[in-house]
Scaffold this active site. Structure first.
Site, PDB file in Angstrom:
ATOM      1  N   CYS A   1     -32.787  10.496 -41.030  1.00 43.67           N
ATOM      2  CA  CYS A   1     -32.546  11.252 -39.817  1.00 43.67           C
ATOM      3  C   CYS A   1     -33.818  11.946 -39.373  1.00 43.67           C
ATOM      4  O   CYS A   1     -34.886  11.784 -39.952  1.00 43.67           O
ATOM      5  CB  CYS A   1     -31.457  12.302 -40.058  1.00 43.67           C
ATOM      6  SG  CYS A   1     -29.929  11.621 -40.723  1.00 43.67           S
TER       7      CYS A   1
ATOM      8  N   ARG B   1     -29.067  11.844 -36.198  1.00 42.32           N
ATOM      9  CA  ARG B   1     -28.536  11.130 -37.345  1.00 42.32           C
ATOM     10  C   ARG B   1     -28.650   9.619 -37.237  1.00 42.32           C
ATOM     11  O   ARG B   1     -28.313   9.038 -36.205  1.00 42.32           O
ATOM     12  CB  ARG B   1     -27.063  11.482 -37.559  1.00 42.32           C
ATOM     13  CG  ARG B   1     -26.524  10.897 -38.882  1.00 42.32           C
ATOM     14  CD  ARG B   1     -25.076  11.220 -39.118  1.00 42.32           C
ATOM     15  NE  ARG B   1     -24.690  10.810 -40.467  1.00 42.32           N
ATOM     16  CZ  ARG B   1     -23.455  10.532 -40.838  1.00 42.32           C
ATOM     17  NH1 ARG B   1     -22.468  10.616 -39.975  1.00 42.32           N
ATOM     18  NH2 ARG B   1     -23.206  10.164 -42.084  1.00 42.32           N
TER      19      ARG B   1
ATOM     20  N   ASN C   1     -32.786  15.403 -43.843  1.00 41.38           N
ATOM     21  CA  ASN C   1     -33.321  14.069 -43.608  1.00 41.38           C
ATOM     22  C   ASN C   1     -33.588  13.433 -44.963  1.00 41.38           C
ATOM     23  O   ASN C   1     -34.354  13.970 -45.760  1.00 41.38           O
ATOM     24  CB  ASN C   1     -34.631  14.168 -42.804  1.00 41.38           C
ATOM     25  CG  ASN C   1     -35.398  12.858 -42.748  1.00 41.38           C
ATOM     26  OD1 ASN C   1     -34.811  11.791 -42.779  1.00 41.38           O
ATOM     27  ND2 ASN C   1     -36.708  12.956 -42.658  1.00 41.38           N
TER      28      ASN C   1
END
Length: 631
Positions: free
Chosen positions: A2, A50, A75
């Protein structure tokens, strides 16, 4: 995988406009095309983009803890999240989702900042604790995932996965750090110890940062390091067995995904080893991909096809032209900072190919750094033997004089190109290795800079940071220190930056099983003879993999992705090379001697010498500065 971003007010906890955080996230939308979210509270805002990999519908972010007292934007991937989930459940934690994000929150509430030591994986995340009103930032051990941050004039700190996220904030200063330019010309990238813009920092690999309202920004705290100071004992057979176990664990743990998964396959030792171990445990044919070039000297695709047949993979290959220079502008934009590793272009192309059929791809990155797989490691090992035999008082004057007198014969066969080796032998081990990993040597940089830049740079020299890193390394030998420098400097600054930006540019998650920290720690403890032996690096790894891979794969000369920039800059890019000296962007900085750049350009175009790497650096610097609005 992400993109994350956020704002934290260090002084007065003022409200944060959600639209501002949305803008930070929109700048990195390519990292997370599947969803977005923003959460705000007095003095803080967290944002998220995302790319869904695990628990596709159930783990939106920013995510709140079950009791609502902590918020996360994350992330990466935590590969041991299921084991941690069971352990935390034993302490009474309850979970609503099936993903790894909620496990990080529960780990934070159980162990606080020490939670990072329990996480196995690649990650960069931020947790806001509503009770303590603190913001905790953390980055994984090896620096697989990036995290940038900067203090702003309104008393806030802004952070994001990429520099372009920070650039979306109107208060970020766009003033270039001249010391970062010195670093860039030395290494071909801006290392993690610096950023191209003043006031911007990169959270170092294996570090965390705990921010509190009303307190200044502290120095990052190192929570992990690798030591080369110990030596593992045991027979070769025992070490092989342990290595194979660790490699299998690393590969299988990274095969967990709720989306299509595959692997990059170059036909080299590292990617072939990963594919072989994937094939052992996969119920279906492993999906593999590779690219080839339509110039035979640059093409490795036949090796990849051999490995694909051996393990019956679902293989796809695409041949591309090396004359792919039309994508340079897009490439420069991916990195924000100047980045001159020309292998970024074919890396991006293979990521594009992989993304056509998978969302996650395993790579072989990291084995060279861990197991001494680069030719420079073999040279360092040999040169240190010479250094041990001859005192510095003799080596310095003799080899130094020979090195200065030896012609820079770029055109000659490799054994006759001894200038770099002689200059390296004239120096101590750390100084010699810093020279070996450099792109533009200090003597050449000195001739490029204007008087203005010399004043701006002062006494700073890029090589000093690497030599200090090596001299302070927890290590026993020159080879140890060289590998330590690679893991701390070269790997996060060049290799992992390249793979992160090129894969994320196409919405692909790249995973590096050979960078499992347990595998890295094992490799660092091996005796030197288990790493370099008989003029070969990665000795134990190659011996271990002989049970599944043939010798032509294991012992052929290392090549890697090669981009023909020397030919480009003498042919279709010759005009662009000539324009560098008079570039409006570079000229306006006043940093360089344009006549000297013109001399080097003409010498290269005329075939007198090879200055392709320097010219490529200057070309990418020009495009990067223009992209940053420094024009």
């Amino acid at each position: 995988m992400c993109g994350i971003a956020g704002i934290y007010h260090l002084e007065t906890p003022k409200p944060v406009d959600p639209a501002r955080v949305e803008a930070l996230c929109d700048a990195i939308a390519h990292r997370g095309p599947d969803g977005q979210g923003v959460w705000t509270a007095p003095g803080v805002a967290l944002g998220h983009r995302r790319l869904s990999i695990i628990d596709l519908e159930g783990s939106p972010q920013p995510m709140a803890s079950l009791d609502g007292r902590a918020m996360l934007t994350f992330n990466g991937e935590i590969y041991n999240f299921r084991e941690l989930r069971r352990e935390l459940a034993g302490y009474g934690a309850r979970f609503r989702t099936e993903g790894d994000s909620e496990v990080i929150l529960a780990a934070w509430q159980r162990w606080g900042p020490e939670c990072v030591t329990r996480l196995h994986g690649m990650f960069a995340f931020a947790i806001y604790d509503l009770d303590a009103r603190t913001l905790f930032l953390a980055r994984d051990r090896l620096g697989v995932k990036p995290l940038h941050y900067a203090s702003l004039s309104d008393g806030s700190l802004v952070f994001g996965s990429e520099l372009k996220s920070l650039l979306a904030h109107p208060l970020l200063r766009r003033e270039v750090d001249p010391l970062a330019v010195e670093d860039y010309l030395a290494w071909g990238h801006v290392p993690d110890t610096r950023a191209i813009l003043k006031g911007v920092s990169k959270l170092p690999a294996g570090h965390s940062l705990l921010l509190r309202h009303g307190a200044p920004v502290p120095k990052p705290v190192q929570w992990w390091d690798v030591s080369f100071a110990e030596r593992r004992k045991g027979s070769v057979a025992d070490l092989e067995a342990e290595l194979l176990y660790l490699m299998r664990e690393a590969v299988t743990s990274r095969m967990v995904a709720d989306v299509p998964l595959g692997a990059f396959l170059s036909g080299g030792v590292d990617s072939s080893s990963v594919v072989a171990l994937m094939a052992e445990v996969s119920a279906r044919p492993v999906r593999t991909c590779s690219i080839g070039f339509d110039v035979a000297a640059l093409d490795e695709s036949s090796y990849a096809e051999d490995v694909a047949r051996r393990f019956a993979t679902d293989h796809v290959s695409r041949r591309v032209s090396p004359d792919d220079f039309t994508a340079i502008d897009r490439l420069a934009a991916m990195f924000d900072e100047p980045f001159a590793d020309a292998s970024a272009l074919p890396t991006w192309r293979v990521c594009q190919l992989a993304r056509e059929s998978v969302t996650v791809a395993l790579s072989g990155d990291g084995a060279d750094e861990a197991f001494a797989g680069y030719r420079r490691h073999v040279f360092q090992h040999s040169e240190d033997r010479v250094r041990a035999l001859l005192p510095q008082g003799l080596r310095g004057p003799v080899f130094g004089a020979l090195g200065r007198a030896w012609p820079k014969a770029d055109w000659a066969p490799r054994p006759l190109r001894a200038k770099a080796t002689l200059l390296s032998l004239a120096a101590d081990s750390a100084t010699g290795y810093a020279r070996a990993i450099g792109v533009t040597p200090p003597e050449l940089r000195e001739t490029l800079y204007s008087e203005t830049f010399h004043r701006l740079r002062g006494d700073y020299r890029a090589e000093d940071g690497v030599t200090q890193l090596m001299r302070e390394a927890p290590a026993r030998s020159g080879l140890d220190r060289a590998q330590y420098a690679d893991l701390k400097h070269w790997l996060p600054g060049d290799i992992l930056t390249k793979v992160d930006r090129t894969s994320m540019a196409v919405g692909l998650e790249a995973r590096e099983p050979l960078l499992d920290h347990r595998l890295i720690e094992f490799a660092a403890s091996l005796p030197e003879a288990m790493r370099v032996q008989g003029g070969q690096g990665k000795w134990l790894m190659k011996r271990t993999m002989r049970r599944v891979l043939p010798d032509p794969i294991l012992y052929r000369p290392k090549q890697g992705f090669v981009t023909p920039i020397a030919q480009w800059l003498r042919g279709p890019l010759a005009g662009a090379a000539r324009d560098i000296a008079t570039s409006a962007t570079l000229t306006r900085t006043g940093w360089f001697d344009s006549r000297r750049i013109s001399e080097l350009t003409e010498a290269h175009i005329g075939g007198v010498s090879d200055h392709s790497r320097l010219l490529w650096q200057l070309l990418m610097l020009d495009k990067s500065l223009a992209g940053l609005g420094i024009a």
